[in-house]
Design a protein around this motif. Structure first.
Motif, PDB file in Angstrom:
ATOM      1  N   LYS A 478       0.811  -1.214   0.000  1.00  0.00           N
ATOM      2  CA  LYS A 478       0.000   0.000   0.000  1.00  0.00           C
ATOM      3  C   LYS A 478       0.845   1.264   0.000  1.00  0.00           C
ATOM      4  O   LYS A 478       0.485   2.263  -0.627  1.00  0.00           O
ATOM      5  CB  LYS A 478      -0.914   0.032   1.239  1.00  0.00           C
ATOM      6  N   LYS A 479       2.002   1.217   0.672  1.00  0.00           N
ATOM      7  CA  LYS A 479       2.764   2.446   0.851  1.00  0.00           C
ATOM      8  C   LYS A 479       4.184   2.108   1.287  1.00  0.00           C
ATOM      9  O   LYS A 479       4.427   1.069   1.899  1.00  0.00           O
ATOM     10  CB  LYS A 479       2.083   3.316   1.924  1.00  0.00           C
ATOM     11  N   HIS A 480       5.129   2.983   0.952  1.00  0.00           N
ATOM     12  CA  HIS A 480       6.494   2.842   1.461  1.00  0.00           C
ATOM     13  C   HIS A 480       7.154   4.215   1.439  1.00  0.00           C
ATOM     14  O   HIS A 480       6.909   5.034   0.550  1.00  0.00           O
ATOM     15  CB  HIS A 480       7.297   1.836   0.629  1.00  0.00           C
ATOM     16  N   PHE A 481       8.019   4.481   2.432  1.00  0.00           N
ATOM     17  CA  PHE A 481       8.656   5.792   2.516  1.00  0.00           C
ATOM     18  C   PHE A 481       9.840   5.737   3.480  1.00  0.00           C
ATOM     19  O   PHE A 481      10.041   4.748   4.170  1.00  0.00           O
ATOM     20  CB  PHE A 481       7.653   6.853   2.986  1.00  0.00           C
ATOM     21  N   GLY A 482      10.616   6.831   3.509  1.00  0.00           N
ATOM     22  CA  GLY A 482      11.644   7.003   4.525  1.00  0.00           C
ATOM     23  C   GLY A 482      13.081   6.825   4.090  1.00  0.00           C
ATOM     24  O   GLY A 482      13.979   6.866   4.929  1.00  0.00           O
ATOM     25  N   LYS A 483      13.371   6.635   2.796  1.00  0.00           N
ATOM     26  CA  LYS A 483      14.753   6.370   2.402  1.00  0.00           C
ATOM     27  C   LYS A 483      15.653   7.582   2.672  1.00  0.00           C
ATOM     28  O   LYS A 483      15.214   8.729   2.649  1.00  0.00           O
ATOM     29  CB  LYS A 483      14.829   5.963   0.933  1.00  0.00           C
ATOM     30  N   ASN A 484      16.917   7.294   2.955  1.00  0.00           N
ATOM     31  CA  ASN A 484      17.963   8.291   3.248  1.00  0.00           C
ATOM     32  C   ASN A 484      17.661   9.119   4.500  1.00  0.00           C
ATOM     33  O   ASN A 484      18.241  10.196   4.671  1.00  0.00           O
ATOM     34  CB  ASN A 484      18.170   9.224   2.050  1.00  0.00           C
ATOM     35  N   ARG A 485      16.793   8.602   5.369  1.00  0.00           N
ATOM     36  CA  ARG A 485      16.453   9.328   6.583  1.00  0.00           C
ATOM     37  C   ARG A 485      16.873   8.562   7.837  1.00  0.00           C
ATOM     38  O   ARG A 485      17.157   9.155   8.856  1.00  0.00           O
ATOM     39  CB  ARG A 485      14.948   9.592   6.630  1.00  0.00           C
ATOM     40  N   PHE A 486      16.907   7.230   7.745  1.00  0.00           N
ATOM     41  CA  PHE A 486      17.244   6.391   8.888  1.00  0.00           C
ATOM     42  C   PHE A 486      18.535   5.620   8.610  1.00  0.00           C
ATOM     43  O   PHE A 486      18.908   5.417   7.455  1.00  0.00           O
ATOM     44  CB  PHE A 486      16.101   5.428   9.185  1.00  0.00           C
TER      45      PHE A 486
END
Length: 930
Positions: A478-486
């Motif tokens: 359904k959704k994915h996010f957050g790269k280069n942040r953690f």
């Protein structure tokens, strides 16, 4: 004779010419004597990699010093500043340097004139090119083999790293002497490393195995010519093998208590693409009554098997991954040769060499008489320690065979989504059944990820894929996010408003992301900065959030504490300390932790339960941090990784333990426990080989599903709750047998033989359930309020009714005065297995309930009639025209606002309704956590 003299003269003349031509060595020093005596190339030069005055002031410090190959080692003397290292010699002593590593780097953004605390060595990837410890002798590479360094290679900088186990009284200039040549070598050398991490060696165990293995998938073959073992005081032997077609070919077998040199490979072994490389470390922790981690300090352990190899120089730029992390080919250890864990015969000469002191010119540091560096840290026997078996538990003499009800096990469904993900940090489920996953992409947590001061070493390498993934209950993305942040994802939780809570152990931070958003609106902790005060975390592991917005953080890996914050992120309180002393049950004192790894809230029971990972137990506290009980059935083994609470079935905990290491470890699997009694209800697992390295568990209480996320393999598994779990659920002995699993608090106990009427009492901090219970149930006095507070031992459902006499209850301070609201009555449906003949009669509870309800109803009716009369509604009711107003008792009496009506129909007890109705999920405002 003339001919012989002429030959020697030619050699001398050539050597003199080369040595005089010092620009070929640059900053290095020509060494004709070594070239003549050792058979090294005639143009050999030496260069000393020194520590440049490092001064460790405390134990277990790591210092680094860097050198640029082209300008410092080779002096920038020509355009092609390339060369080969053909020999290494330590300018160090084991009394000063615990061990030394030499790294090759492509990039280094450091001032090479200074030393630095070096968790992070290179900017980007690094490769180990040499290692030394325990007074190992010099190493010369085979003829025709060299370590290629310089301008046209990936090694443009060389960094020397020294681990100082003890503080020194002055500056140190220990180092490694390099012998280099400009002559092209037909073969290039390298190091392939097998290591283990994230493993705990159990206490008091005479033989414990830690394994690592990988498939060799390079494009070309390599030939091992040397091997080196590295571990600390508990390790007795390390063996390395090449495995092909179930045939084992030994590369080397070493005693890490001897000088940790590169020893020659006796057999001619060729490692080809597709072969498996495997190493086994064998430990003896007899007499040590604490668990020992694989880690970076001298009090930890290591499991490293180094293979020094050569390969054709034409394949230099086609080498693959040169480090094998963890145990990826576990099947090879089923038939590993029987002698792999048998120590080598004693060798007094080598043992004496490892413990002796050597002095080299240019070395500084402590006086040998001041620190006893040479003594091996043998475990000390604690005579006051209770006798334990090798599982670390008191032998179960009363109940040697525990029989669980297999009908109550979870049923394995499948892998979730067939995902390409990294190591799974955390899991959570929302009310719709959507599954949230927090994973690490290509990032792997290993023993080099943090400095001894817990600073992350790869601060320029965030997770480059989206680490947050959301799937629906059918596994559709359904959704994915957050790269280069953690950087190193760990814990994931959802609160009652479906805000996302995340922890990152590399950043040492906690984040809240609002529902539907992708960026945090609250961040706690300081980026990349570990600490012990109330403004810092140190590798926080998990979060649990109350319906009020207050939340708990398990500040797990370093600080061994639970922290509580208000809804705005302001610190309220903390509790917990590092485990030290053990009780008669062979477990540390309650309220102490050895890595609080996960937290789970049972809010309606007033409980916060903690997965005390390396103590192999669950500890439950009230919401103010007062210890209530602990659970540690023997089947947990040495480590308990994660847990999750499910309000259905009267309240159960689902938990997973740690990976299976060693012959004395318990099986890696899942557990179901009754939270009210601590009773182990069932065991569950994946058919076949089972779970390997589970890291987190979460529960979809609406759809009756349990998910488990693993570090290795990098997968999420789905389990379905068996329908049997909904039957006969009030009989805890029928559910679980009689495995002793729970220890309650040792504060004042309250037990009275009277009816099981419970009173919901609201305090300034949270709502607690206090009960007057039958003898044998567990009541604990709240040390803060002085109130007897019971966590009900009723296995599944109970009915709680407020009594007016509790209005008089008070405490020593106004701050904690208890005010009972007669309308805040929590009523739970009765147990499912009530016998019909009992439900048809008028028992004491029915009579008491009737006596309480009838006066209230009469009061309500009188009040309604009185209000209607005075508003004139009786007079106007027949003349009213138009739309009729609807009278709402809920709007008239406001005290019940927000509560659902209780159904008292017979079908409340119906099995099908329990299975299909979502009201169990709505009834309790429970946080779903990772």
């Amino acid at each position: 004779m003339k001919s012989s003299y002429g030959k020697e003269a030619v050699i001398v003349v050539v050597c003199v010419l080369v040595c005089l031509n010092s620009y070929r060595c640059g900053a290095a020093v020509p060494d004709c004597d070594v070239a003549n005596k050792t058979g090294l190339p005639s143009d050999v030069c030496t260069f000393d990699l020194k520590m440049k005055g490092a001064w460790p002031h405390k134990a277990d410090e790591y210092f680094c010093a860097g050198y640029e190959v082209e300008n410092e080692i080779f002096g920038g003397s020509d355009q092609d500043a390339d060369g080969y290292i053909v020999r290494y010699e330590a300018l160090a002593d084991a009394s000063t340097a615990h061990h030394i590593l030499v790294f090759g780097c492509r990039s280094l953004r450091r001032d090479t004139s200074k030393v630095w605390h070096c968790g992070q060595v290179c900017d980007g990837e690094d490769q180990i090119i040499f290692a030394w410890a325990k007074n190992a002798p010099p190493l010369s590479l085979p003829k025709g083999v060299g370590q290629h360094i310089g301008k046209t290679t990936d090694i443009k900088y060389i960094v020397i790293q020294i681990h100082y186990a003890q503080p020194l009284k002055g500056k140190d200039s220990s180092g490694i002497r390099l012998y280099t040549t400009r002559q092209r070598q037909p073969y290039i050398s390298g190091i392939y490393l097998l290591l283990a991490y994230d493993v705990t060696i159990p206490r008091n165990t005479p033989k414990f195995h830690v394994d690592s293995s990988c498939r060799f998938n390079w494009d070309d073959s390599i030939v091992p010519f040397g091997y080196r073992t590295h571990a600390h005081s508990l390790c007795r032997v390390i063996s390395g093998y090449k495995v092909k077609d179930r045939e084992y070919e030994m590369i080397g077998k070493g005693n890490p208590q001897w000088p940790q040199a590169f020893y020659p490979v006796k057999n001619h072994v060729v490692i080809n693409p597709g072969d498996i490389l495997a190493a086994r470390c064998t430990y003896n922790s007899t007499g040590r009554y604490r668990a020992t981690e694989i880690g970076s300090t001298a009090n930890d352990e290591m499991c490293n098997f180094y293979i020094m190899y050569y390969m054709n120089s034409s394949m230099e730029n086609k080498r693959g991954q040169d480090t094998c992390y963890q145990n990826k080919q576990q099947q090879v250890f089923r038939n590993i040769p029987a002698g792999s864990d048998v120590p080598l015969p004693p060798n007094p000469a080598l043992e004496g060499e490892a413990m002796s002191h050597h002095h080299h010119h240019g070395m500084g540091g402590s006086n040998d008489e001041d620190l006893d560096h040479g003594k091996i840290d043998e475990p000390q026997v604690d005579n006051e320690r209770p006798q334990v078996d090798f599982h670390g538990n008191v032998p179960d003499t009363e109940n040697p065979e525990v029989k669980l009800n297999k009908d109550l096990e979870l049923e394995f469904v499948s892998e979730v989504g067939n995902l390409e993900i990294g190591q799974v940090g955390g899991l959570a489920v929302n009310r719709a059944g959507d599954l949230y996953i927090f994973h690490r992409g290509s990032v792997i947590w290993n023993q080099l990820s943090f400095t001894p001061l817990n600073v992350y070493t790869q601060q320029n390498l965030p997770v480059e894929v989206d680490p947050v993934i959301v799937l629906d209950k059918d596994g559709t993305l359904k959704k994915h996010f957050g790269k280069n942040r953690f950087y190193l994802p760990h814990g994931l939780s959802l609160d009652s408003e479906e805000n996302i809570w995340l922890t990152d152990v590399a950043l040492h931070q906690v984040f809240r992301i609002p529902r539907g958003e992708e960026t945090p609106d609250m961040t706690l902790g300081i980026q990349f900065e570990p600490g012990t005060d109330t403004e810092h975390f140190c590798k926080p592991s998990d979060v649990a959030v109350l319906s009020t917005g207050e939340f708990f953080v398990s500040d797990g890996y370093c600080n061994s504490r639970i922290m509580k914050f208000d809804k705005n992120g302001y610190f309220l309180k903390q509790w917990g300390s590092e485990s030290a002393h053990y009780g008669s049950d062979s477990f540390p004192a309650p309220g102490t932790f050895n890595l609080p790894h996960g937290v789970a809230l049972a809010e309606e029971k007033g409980l916060l339960c903690v997965a005390d990972r390396e103590n192999g137990r669950i500890q439950c506290f009230d919401l103010e941090g007062n210890f209530v009980r602990q659970m540690h059935p023997k089947t947990f083994g040495q480590s308990l990784y994660s847990l999750e609470y499910c309000p259905n079935h009267g309240g159960v905990l689902f938990a997973v333990n740690g990976p299976l290491f060693g012959s004395h470890s318990e099986k890696t699997q899942g557990f179901t426990l009754d939270i009210n009694t601590g009773t182990l209800v069932s065991l569950w697992n994946i058919p076949g080989e089972g779970l390997t390295h589970p890291h987190d568990v979460t529960v979809d209480s609406t759809n009756h599903v349990v998910y488990v996320g693993e570090l290795n393999p990098r997968k999420v598994w789905k389990f379905q709750m068996s329908k049997k779990m909904y039957l006969d659920s009030t009989d805890s002995t029928k559910l679980a047998g009689k495995q002793p699993a729970v220890v309650t608090g040792t504060s004042k106990q309250v037990s009275k033989e009277t009816s099981t009427i419970s009173v919901v009492m609201a305090t300034s901090a949270a709502s607690y359930s206090t009960s007057v219970v039958k003898s044998g149930f567990d009541s604990v006095v709240n040390s803060d309020t002085g109130l007897a507070k019971t966590v009900s031992s009723t296995p599944l459902y109970s009915t709680e009714v407020a009594s007016s006499e509790n209005h008089a209850v008070s405490t020593q301070s106004n701050e904690h005065r208890v005010n009972v609201d007669v309308f805040n009555i929590e009523v739970r449906p009765p147990a499912l297995n009530i016998k019909k003949e009992e439900s048809d009669g008028f028992g004491p509870s029915v009579i008491i309930g009737t006596l309480l309800v009838v006066p209230v109803l009469l009061l309500v009716i009188i009040t309604v009639i009185y209000r209607l009369y005075h508003t004139g509604r009786f007079k106007n009711c027949r003349r009213r025209s138009g739309k009729k107003s609807v009278f709402s008792l809920g709007n008239f009496l406001h005290s019940h606002k927000g509560f659902d009506r209780l159904s008292t129909e017979d079908d409340d007890h119906d099995y099908d309704n329990v299975l299909d109705d979502d009201s169990d999920n709505e009834e309790f405002n429970i946080v779903r956590k990772a």
